[in-house]
Design an enzyme around this catalytic site. Structure first.
Site: not given
Ligand code: NDP
Length: 509
Positions: A188, A263, A297, A397
């Protein structure tokens, strides 16, 4: 479910509609709904329509993965590795097309998008080799005429939930070790980058992964992601994303005692000591802070510098940052692309408001809306000076182009400031003193430490991951990535022809 022969049949004039990939077929969601993916550099550009998956689609994908499991796990691992190798070779062949599609959908500049694809190729080739290694142990038994060894075995169905910031590298980092070890996958991707995911899965199909081994379901985290995490038939979850989502997944997976690799966030710091090469430090800091518009990240969001060099460093950082060009990453003269979406711009803007109250704004601090930039999600590269180590912008962050400079008295204070955070992914130190460099390698509480380089640039054959709240102890990449996706089985073969009791029959008396 409507079966089609291609992932990309246009459903409406101009905008292609893409499909799930389940059991080797490209298919529509049973919800009948779709969502759009946009170019973050220009919202008017619609990349495509994607299936709004639901729990029923996920159940179908898990069933397909489960059904394919016994066949895939009995396929010899070297043969599985050959299919990974074919996939890596296809990625290499299509590298430019993949990179351009990534820049359009995710926004990072083209050179970085090429690097993202290359990371996918590297991990595919590395893990293809694991098909011929995947070593267990053969050790002497404490008893005569007895053989003792251990082997890795797949867990079953792996749920792969990925973010948008490395929309090809991260799915490959997760899927390649999962697949080579004999697991099947339900993937996903983030809702901001479903096209990147679809392109990858198209190449996986072409590489020869049998039907059901790889399944793609697009749609929201709340529905598709949650259904994957909640399914009793998914034995292992690998997730990269925010700490908040990671914690909620951990609670749900923990209740079912599932294997889970997380992660999560980072608040990565660069330490600059008084003897550092300031020009080199400036190069490393700019690349780490503003590359991928600060959305890695491993991005550097804190510079912890000895007071005697703060002014010299700030002068260099300010001059070089003013020269950065914002725009579409497809334009080769552009240095910094857009943020991923409007929510990200709002989040970064709110943190710059916090920063104005905590530090001193050196430059930036606002949305970038001149001319064509107004059509995208752009934010000015921003630097704050005189930030305190415990200030919010020094602790939380931000995930955008915002850098905080924290002055300190000496190495000891720098080390404390670097470690005073709930995260522990990456860190770096600039110094010409080999003793200080080795102290940092010993003292910094992060999963990755760089000496005389910025905080980004991990290579795929060493473990990747962080300490503290950055994760839950698992690592991606390197051969240790196999630990996430395998169970150990210890096997004892007694060929003595009699009962031999370990810990008893080999002891005197
Ligand atoms: P999320 O953690 O919400 O999204 C990451 C993934 O998880 C996406 O595929 C998302 O789907 C999915 N997801 C969201 N909610 C659920 C759930 N309840 N159960 C299972 N899967 C879920 O991050 P965001 O994209 O909203 O980004 C927000 C913040 O997260 C950023 O500003 C940053 O601070 C951090 N982030 C950190 C990353 C890293 O590399 N460590 C990468 C991305 C974000 P969908 O896209 O459909 O919501």
């Amino acid at each position: 479910m409507t079966e089609t022969i291609s992932a990309t049949e246009p459903a409406a004039a101009g905008t292609p509609t893409f499909r799930h990939f389940i059991a080797g077929e490209w298919c529509d969601s049973s919800s009948g709904a779709t969502f759009e993916s946009h170019n973050p550099a220009d919202r008017r550009d619609v990349v495509g329509r994607f299936q709004q998956g639901n729990a029923a689609d996920v159940a179908m994908a898990i069933r397909a993965a489960d059904t394919a499991g016994p066949m895939w796990r009995r396929t010899p691992a070297p043969r599985r590795g050959e299919i990974l190798y074919a996939f890596g070779a296809l990625m290499a062949q299509h590298k430019e097309r993949l990179a351009r599609a990534m820049t359009r959908e995710m926004g990072k500049v083209l050179t970085e998008a090429r690097g993202d694809v290359q990371e996918g190729i590297d991990i595919a080739f590395l893990m293809a080799g694991e098909g011929r290694r995947m070593a267990g142990e053969t050790v002497p038994s404490e008893l005569p005429d007895k053989w003792a060894m251990s082997v890795r075995q797949p867990i079953g169905v792996a749920g792969i939930i990925t973010p948008w910031n490395f929309p090809m590298a991260i799915p490959c980092w997760k899927m390649m070790p999962a697949l080579v070890t004999g697991n099947t996958v339900v993937f996903k991707p983030a809702s901001d980058t479903p096209h990147c995911a679809t392109l990858l899965v198209e190449l996986m199909e072409e590489a020869g992964f049998p039907p059901g081994v790889v399944n793609l379901v697009t749609g929201s985290g709340a529905e598709v992601g949650d259904a994957i995490v909640g399914s009793p038939d998914v034995g292992v979850i690998s997730f990269t994303g925010s700490s908040a989502t990671g914690k909620s997944i951990a609670a749900k997976a923990g209740a079912k005692l599932k294997r889970l690799s997380l992660e999560l966030g980072g608040k990565n710091g660069v330490v600059v000591l008084a003897d550092a090469d300031l020009d080199l430090a400036t190069d490393g800091i700019l690349w780490s802070a503003f590359g991928t518009t600060g959305q890695r990240c491993t991005a550097a969001s804190r510079v912890i510098a000895e007071r005697s060099v703060v002014d010299g460093l700030l002068e260099r950082l300010e001059r070089r940052t003013r020269a950065l060009r914002l725009g579409s990453g497809l334009d080769p003269s552009v240095d910094v692309g857009p943020l991923i979406n409007e929510g990200a711009v709002d989040k970064v803007a709110s943190y710059t408001e916090v920063g104005r109250g905590e530090g001193e704004l050196v430059l930036g601090g606002d949305r970038a809306e001149e001319a064509d930039l107004a059509h995208g999600h752009f934010f000015q590269p921003t630097i704050f000076s005189r930030v305190g180590a415990m200030d919010r912008i020094g602790q939380e962050e931000i995930f955008g182009p915002v850098l905080s400079v924290i002055p300190v008295a000496d190495y000891g204070e720098a080390m404390l400031a670097l470690n005073q955070t709930r995260y522990g992914l990456s860190s770096s130190i600039f110094t010409r003193d080999v003793n200080q460099a080795f102290r940092a390698m010993r003292d910094f509480e992060t999963g990755i430490v760089y000496v005389n380089a910025g905080t980004t640039g991990a290579e795929t054959h060493l473990p990747f991951g962080g300490w503290k709240e950055t994760g839950n102890g698992h690592r991606e990449a390197g051969h240790v990535a196999l630990d996430t996706y395998t169970e150990w089985k210890s096997i004892y073969v007694d060929f003595s022809g009699r009962l031999q009791r370990a810990q008893i029959d080999n002891q005197p008396g």
